[in-house]
Design an enzyme around this catalytic site. Sequence first.
Site, PDB file in Angstrom:
ATOM      1  CG  ASP A   1      63.229 122.512  23.352  1.00 17.27           C
ATOM      2  OD1 ASP A   1      64.069 122.924  22.527  1.00 17.27           O
ATOM      3  OD2 ASP A   1      63.389 122.540  24.584  1.00 17.27           O
TER       4      ASP A   1
ATOM      5  CG  PHE B   1      64.316 119.132  17.623  1.00 19.11           C
ATOM      6  CD1 PHE B   1      65.304 119.493  16.714  1.00 19.11           C
ATOM      7  CD2 PHE B   1      64.465 117.924  18.306  1.00 19.11           C
ATOM      8  CE1 PHE B   1      66.401 118.676  16.479  1.00 19.11           C
ATOM      9  CE2 PHE B   1      65.552 117.098  18.082  1.00 19.11           C
ATOM     10  CZ  PHE B   1      66.525 117.485  17.171  1.00 19.11           C
TER      11      PHE B   1
ATOM     12  CB  SER C   1      99.498 109.496  29.785  1.00 20.99           C
ATOM     13  OG  SER C   1      99.093 108.221  29.982  1.00 20.99           O
ATOM     14  CG  LEU C   2      98.173 114.956  28.362  1.00 22.17           C
ATOM     15  CD1 LEU C   2      97.161 116.005  28.750  1.00 22.17           C
ATOM     16  CD2 LEU C   2      98.945 115.381  27.127  1.00 22.17           C
TER      17      LEU C   2
ATOM     18  CD  GLU D   1      93.641 122.343  23.730  1.00 24.81           C
ATOM     19  OE1 GLU D   1      93.234 121.257  24.196  1.00 24.81           O
ATOM     20  OE2 GLU D   1      94.099 122.459  22.579  1.00 24.81           O
TER      21      GLU D   1
ATOM     22  CE  LYS E   1      95.128 116.390  32.582  1.00 26.39           C
ATOM     23  NZ  LYS E   1      94.156 115.444  33.114  1.00 26.39           N
TER      24      LYS E   1
ATOM     25  CG  ASP F   1      88.343 115.477  36.323  1.00 28.49           C
ATOM     26  OD1 ASP F   1      88.955 114.513  35.819  1.00 28.49           O
ATOM     27  OD2 ASP F   1      88.201 115.617  37.547  1.00 28.49           O
TER      28      ASP F   1
ATOM     29  NE  ARG G   1      94.602 107.704  27.816  1.00 30.03           N
ATOM     30  CZ  ARG G   1      95.438 106.968  28.530  1.00 30.03           C
ATOM     31  NH1 ARG G   1      94.960 106.028  29.316  1.00 30.03           N
ATOM     32  NH2 ARG G   1      96.719 107.163  28.460  1.00 30.03           N
TER      33      ARG G   1
ATOM     34  CD  GLU H   1      88.550 114.056  29.033  1.00 31.95           C
ATOM     35  OE1 GLU H   1      89.309 113.830  28.057  1.00 31.95           O
ATOM     36  OE2 GLU H   1      88.762 113.622  30.175  1.00 31.95           O
TER      37      GLU H   1
ATOM     38  CE1 TYR I   1      91.696 115.646  24.090  1.00 35.30           C
ATOM     39  CE2 TYR I   1      89.991 116.578  25.511  1.00 35.30           C
ATOM     40  CZ  TYR I   1      90.849 115.545  25.185  1.00 35.30           C
ATOM     41  OH  TYR I   1      90.864 114.414  25.946  1.00 35.30           O
TER      42      TYR I   1
ATOM     43  CE  LYS J   1      96.842 115.502  36.399  1.00 35.27           C
ATOM     44  NZ  LYS J   1      96.104 114.352  36.804  1.00 35.27           N
TER      45      LYS J   1
ATOM     46  CB  CYS K   1      70.525  99.611  62.941  1.00 38.10           C
ATOM     47  SG  CYS K   1      69.624 100.787  61.919  1.00 38.10           S
TER      48      CYS K   1
ATOM     49  CB  CYS L   1      65.665  99.639  63.637  1.00 38.38           C
ATOM     50  SG  CYS L   1      66.860  98.518  62.896  1.00 38.38           S
TER      51      CYS L   1
ATOM     52  CB  CYS M   1      70.409  97.974  59.246  1.00 39.84           C
ATOM     53  SG  CYS M   1      68.923  97.492  60.139  1.00 39.84           S
TER      54      CYS M   1
ATOM     55  CB  CYS N   1      65.492  99.197  59.355  1.00 42.41           C
ATOM     56  SG  CYS N   1      66.714 100.461  59.663  1.00 42.41           S
TER      57      CYS N   1
HETATM   58  P1  AMP Z   1      96.155 112.078  32.577  1.00 40.48           P
HETATM   59  O1  AMP Z   1      94.934 111.206  32.610  1.00 40.48           O
HETATM   60  O2  AMP Z   1      96.382 112.831  33.831  1.00 40.48           O
HETATM   61  O3  AMP Z   1      97.360 111.383  31.987  1.00 40.48           O
HETATM   62  O4  AMP Z   1      95.790 113.226  31.530  1.00 40.48           O
HETATM   63  C1  AMP Z   1      95.575 112.926  30.212  1.00 40.48           C
HETATM   64  C2  AMP Z   1      94.125 113.044  29.921  1.00 40.48           C
HETATM   65  O5  AMP Z   1      93.700 114.389  30.005  1.00 40.48           O
HETATM   66  C3  AMP Z   1      93.803 112.675  28.521  1.00 40.48           C
HETATM   67  O6  AMP Z   1      93.676 111.283  28.356  1.00 40.48           O
HETATM   68  C4  AMP Z   1      92.490 113.370  28.300  1.00 40.48           C
HETATM   69  O7  AMP Z   1      91.445 112.494  28.663  1.00 40.48           O
HETATM   70  C5  AMP Z   1      92.455 114.494  29.327  1.00 40.48           C
HETATM   71  N1  AMP Z   1      92.267 115.836  28.775  1.00 40.48           N
HETATM   72  C6  AMP Z   1      91.362 116.727  29.241  1.00 40.48           C
HETATM   73  N2  AMP Z   1      91.400 117.869  28.568  1.00 40.48           N
HETATM   74  C7  AMP Z   1      92.331 117.729  27.604  1.00 40.48           C
HETATM   75  C8  AMP Z   1      92.817 118.575  26.564  1.00 40.48           C
HETATM   76  N3  AMP Z   1      92.356 119.830  26.409  1.00 40.48           N
HETATM   77  N4  AMP Z   1      93.780 118.092  25.752  1.00 40.48           N
HETATM   78  C9  AMP Z   1      94.267 116.836  25.916  1.00 40.48           C
HETATM   79  N5  AMP Z   1      93.845 115.991  26.876  1.00 40.48           N
HETATM   80  C10 AMP Z   1      92.900 116.423  27.727  1.00 40.48           C
HETATM   81 ZN    ZN Z   2      68.076  99.424  61.087  1.00 40.10          ZN
END
Ligand code: AMP
Ligand code: ZN
Length: 667
Positions: free
Chosen positions: A33, A36, A82-83, A112, A114, A116, A135, A171, A223, A310, A404, A407, A422, A428
Amino acid sequence: MPENIQQKIEELRTELHQHNYNYYILDEAKISDFEFDLKLKELQELEKNHPEFYDANSPTLRVGGEITKNFPTIQHQFRMYSLDNSYDFDDLEDWEKRIIKTINEPVEFVAELKYDGASISIFYESGKLRQAVTRGDGFQGDEITANVKTISDIPLTLKGDFPTQFFMRGEIYLTRKNFDKINARREEEGLDLFMNPRNTASGSLKMQDSAEVRKRGLSAVLYQFISSEIPAETHWELLQNSRKWGFKVSDQAKLCKNLDEIKAFITYWDEHRHELPFEIDGIVLKVNSIKQQAQLGYTAKSPRWAMAYKFKAEKVETELLTVTYQVGRTGAITPVANLKPVLLAGTIVKRASLHNEDIIKKLGLHEHDFVYVEKGGEIIPKIVGINEEKRKSDSKEIEYITNCPECGTELVRIEDQAIHFCPNDLHCPPQVVGRMIHYVSRKALDIEGLGAETIEQLYREKLIENPADFYTLTKEQILPLERMAEKSAQNIIDGVEKSKQIPFEKVLFGIGIKHVGETVAKKLAKNFNSIDDLKNATAEELIQVEDIGGKIAESIVNFFKDPENLLMIERLKSYGVQLEKGENTNEVISTVLEDKTFLFTGKLSLFTREAAEEMVEKHGGKNISAVSKNLNYLVVGEKAGSKLKKAQDIGTSEILDEQQFLDLISN
Ligand code: AMP
Ligand code: ZN
C-alpha cells in the site's frame, strides 16, 4: 522536457491502473500500500503542475475531490427494466414451463446472487469509462460519473479485446464490515446512524463531494453486458469475457442445466447467505442463450428471460418486556422495544427499534404484548405485528413519554415530523456530551486521544461540561479514569494543546452552532475575520453570504444571544484557540492576477473549483462570490447558467473558458 513529463505521467497511470486491477479484481497485490501511495502521490503532483495533460480516467480521480452540485438527468439508451419476483418453487416451475413452451428446445440458466444495493449503468467507449448513471425510473437516471470513478472495483480503463462501445450494468453495495465502520465513526462523531447498507450505498452515490464517496468504501459487482450487438452466444460467456476485460464479476454465479440445479443453488444460499460479507435479498435467474433471450423478449416492466427469487425475511415471535427511550446526541428521542431474547437470522435479538410515536400507535402496542419480529434489510430488527390472541385483557396500551428521560425537560415534537426532541440542548447530559464529542472530532478540532468514551467518563466525573473545559484539564485529573495510562493521558494533554493551532473555520464548525456544518463554517470564515465580527453581524448581514439562508442566520444570532455560549467563547479565546483568521499562509507564486477578481461557474473539467480558487489566490487575485460590476473575470465551464447571463448583461467582466484561464496564469 514536457514530452518526458507526459511520458512519465502516462507510465504512472498505466502502472497504477494495473495495480488497482491486481488488488481489487484479482485480489493479489503486487506492491505494498505504501509503494502504491507513493506512486499515486507522484502522479498527483505531476498532474497538479501540468493540467494540460489532464485525463478524465486518471487513477488519481479515485481519490475524489470533484464536487457535483446537481446531477444531470440522462436518458437510458437501453431501458433499465425491473425483475419479476417469485417467492417459492411453484412460481419458478410455472416460469420455466412458460419458457419451454415458447422456446421448445433445451434451456440453460445462469443463477446469480441478488445483490442488495443500488443498480448502475456504466458506458464504456474505446476501453474508457465515460459515464455512469443511476437506475432512476428505468427510463432516465442521474449522472454520477465522478462518484462512481472513486469505487475501486470499477475499472476506469479496460484491457484485452473489448468491444468499442457498450454499457455495463451492475450493483453498487456496501459490505457489512464497511457499513459497521461508517456507523461506528458516525457514532463517535455524534451523528445519526444509518439504517442499512443498501440505503447507505445509494445515498453515498448522491453525495456532492466525491472524496467523501471514496471514504464510504463502496464495492461493486457487474452482472450484465448491454449493447445493440452482443459479441457472444450466451450470458455466461459474456460474464467470463467481462472478467477478462477487467470487470469484477460475481464468483458465485453458476451455470444451471435444469430446475433441480437452480433449486439446489437457491436452497444453499438461503441457508448460507449470512456467511457472505455483504447482503443479498434473493437469487436472480437468467436464461443463458442470448438468442433465446431475444425470443422471449420483455413485458411492459421486466424481461421474460429473467426472474428474481426473493428470500423470505425471517420472522419470529417473542415477548415485549419494556419500552425505553434513548436520547441522542442531538436531542432526538428514539423509543426502543426490549424483548425476551430470541434467535433470528443467525443472531440473538434483544431489542427492536420502534422509531417514533406514530409507529407505536399504528402497531397498537400494549404492555407485554407478544410481537412478531423481522429482520429485513435493516440491521436493527423491527416489530412487524402483534399476536393479539395472546394479549391479556387488562394490559395497558403503551403511552409515549412526555418528558426527557435524561433531564426531565418537556419534550417537543416538531410539526409534520414524527420525532420528539429534548429542547434542553445546553444541559441535557447526552446533548452536552454530544457537543463535546463533536468539538474534538476529526473535521473540527481533531483532538486525538479523546474518544466518546473518555469524554463520557470525564463528564460523569464532573471534570468537563463544555469544550472550553478541555483546556484546563490536567494530567492528574485524567489519570484516575478507568483504563487510562500515563501515555494516553499525556496524549490527551498534547492533543488539546495542539488544537490551539487549528484554523478558525474548523473551530467555527466545532463549537456546534445549530445548522452550521462544515461547508457553512468555511463560508462564514471566508466572510468574517473573527468570531467577534460574526457575533456582531445581524441576520440581514448574514443572509448576504453565499449559501446562508434565514434558518442558519437565525440560528447564529440565537447562539450569540446565549450568555453561556458567550462565556465559552471568551474562555476559548483566553486559552489561545484560533477565533480569528490567521495570517494568510498561502505561499504566493506570482502577482500576475494582482487586483483582479474572479468567479467560476458551470461544470469545470480541467480542475476543481477549489483548486481554481486556490490558484487565483496564489497568483495574487481575489475570488468573489457573485457577478457584479466589480467582477473582472468570469471563468465558465460546461452548462454555465444564470451567472453567465448576468455577466453578459452587465457587460463589464471578461468571459474566459478554462484553458484561457490557465493561459492567463502562465503569462
Ligand atoms: P427489483 O428491484 O426487486 O425489481 O429487482 C431488480 C434489481 O435487482 C435490479 O434493478 C438490480 O439492481 C438488482 N440486482 C441485484 N443483483 C442482480 C443480478 N445478479 N442481476 C440482475 N439484477 C440484480
Ligand atoms: Zn433532555
